[in-house]
Scaffold this motif. Sequence first.
Motif, short mmCIF file in Angstrom:
data_model
loop_
_atom_site.label_atom_id
_atom_site.label_comp_id
_atom_site.label_asym_id
_atom_site.label_seq_id
_atom_site.Cartn_x
_atom_site.Cartn_y
_atom_site.Cartn_z
N TRP A 25 0.87 -1.17 0.00
CA TRP A 25 0.00 0.00 0.00
C TRP A 25 0.90 1.21 0.00
CZ3 TRP A 25 -5.12 0.14 -0.68
CH2 TRP A 25 -5.82 -1.07 -0.54
N GLY A 28 -1.95 5.55 -0.69
CA GLY A 28 -3.36 5.21 -0.63
C GLY A 28 -3.81 4.17 -1.64
N LEU A 30 -3.30 0.24 -3.60
CA LEU A 30 -2.77 -1.11 -3.57
C LEU A 30 -2.00 -1.34 -4.86
CD1 LEU A 30 -2.55 -3.97 -2.35
CD2 LEU A 30 -4.72 -4.50 -3.50
N SER A 41 0.98 -0.18 10.99
CA SER A 41 -0.22 -0.04 10.17
C SER A 41 0.07 -0.71 8.84
CB SER A 41 -0.59 1.43 10.02
OG SER A 41 0.44 2.11 9.34
N ASP A 42 -0.39 -0.12 7.75
CA ASP A 42 -0.15 -0.73 6.43
C ASP A 42 1.22 -0.38 5.84
OD1 ASP A 42 -0.52 1.90 5.69
OD2 ASP A 42 -2.18 1.51 4.32
N ASP A 44 2.23 2.52 4.63
CA ASP A 44 2.13 3.48 3.53
C ASP A 44 2.97 4.72 3.84
OD1 ASP A 44 1.42 5.40 1.63
OD2 ASP A 44 -0.67 4.75 1.56
N ALA A 77 -4.00 -0.33 10.17
CA ALA A 77 -4.82 0.75 9.61
C ALA A 77 -4.25 1.24 8.28
CB ALA A 77 -4.89 1.92 10.59
N SER A 78 -5.13 1.67 7.41
CA SER A 78 -4.68 2.18 6.11
C SER A 78 -4.06 3.56 6.27
CB SER A 78 -5.86 2.25 5.13
OG SER A 78 -6.69 3.36 5.42
N GLY A 79 -3.09 3.85 5.41
CA GLY A 79 -2.47 5.17 5.41
C GLY A 79 -3.48 6.26 5.12
N ARG A 81 -6.62 6.26 5.98
CA ARG A 81 -7.38 6.48 7.21
C ARG A 81 -6.58 7.35 8.17
NH1 ARG A 81 -8.41 2.07 11.93
NH2 ARG A 81 -9.34 3.49 13.43
#
Length: 173
Positions: A25, A28, A30, A41-42, A44, A77-79, A81
């Motif tokens: 990731w 934002g 993939l 987190s992910d 990113d 958690a996603s970047g 987010r």
Amino acid sequence: MNLPRTGIGIDIHAFAPEADPAPLWLAGLLWEGERGLSGHSDGDAVAHAAADALFSAAGMGDLGTHFGTDRPEYAGASGGRLLGEAARIVREAGFEIGNIAVQFIGNRPKFSPRRQEAEAVLSEAAGAPVSVSATTSDGLGFPGRNEGITAMATALVVQRKQSKSTRRDTLEP
């Protein structure tokens, strides 16, 4: 007078071990078929650097202050987010976001074909314009050795005007 404030953010992540693969990731998005990054987190790095720059500009600490490894709710958690949450926190503290600019440093993935898509996703998350550029390190350092990715960002914020009666720095009794 409320002058603009600038902040700097940097984020660095190593690629995940081949024995424990992760999806990539970045900005934002993939990136199918690319080796992912390690992180709480992910991983990113682009989104994380953008969030760090916002916190820096507002004088509110950094990514670890707000979303550190001691916060299990942010594990994985996603970047996007985290960037959206950082923007919300900065706005709640009385700042408007002018823009964020991020420089991605790494040999892969090839970024330019998805630049506009990444900028749109990050701008939506931040609720402000985000631009992303990319470069390599000409084979130098860990990005040049394909060990990981670095991202550096700047952000511009402006504090909303405060009335004299609510200012703490006034000399009036």
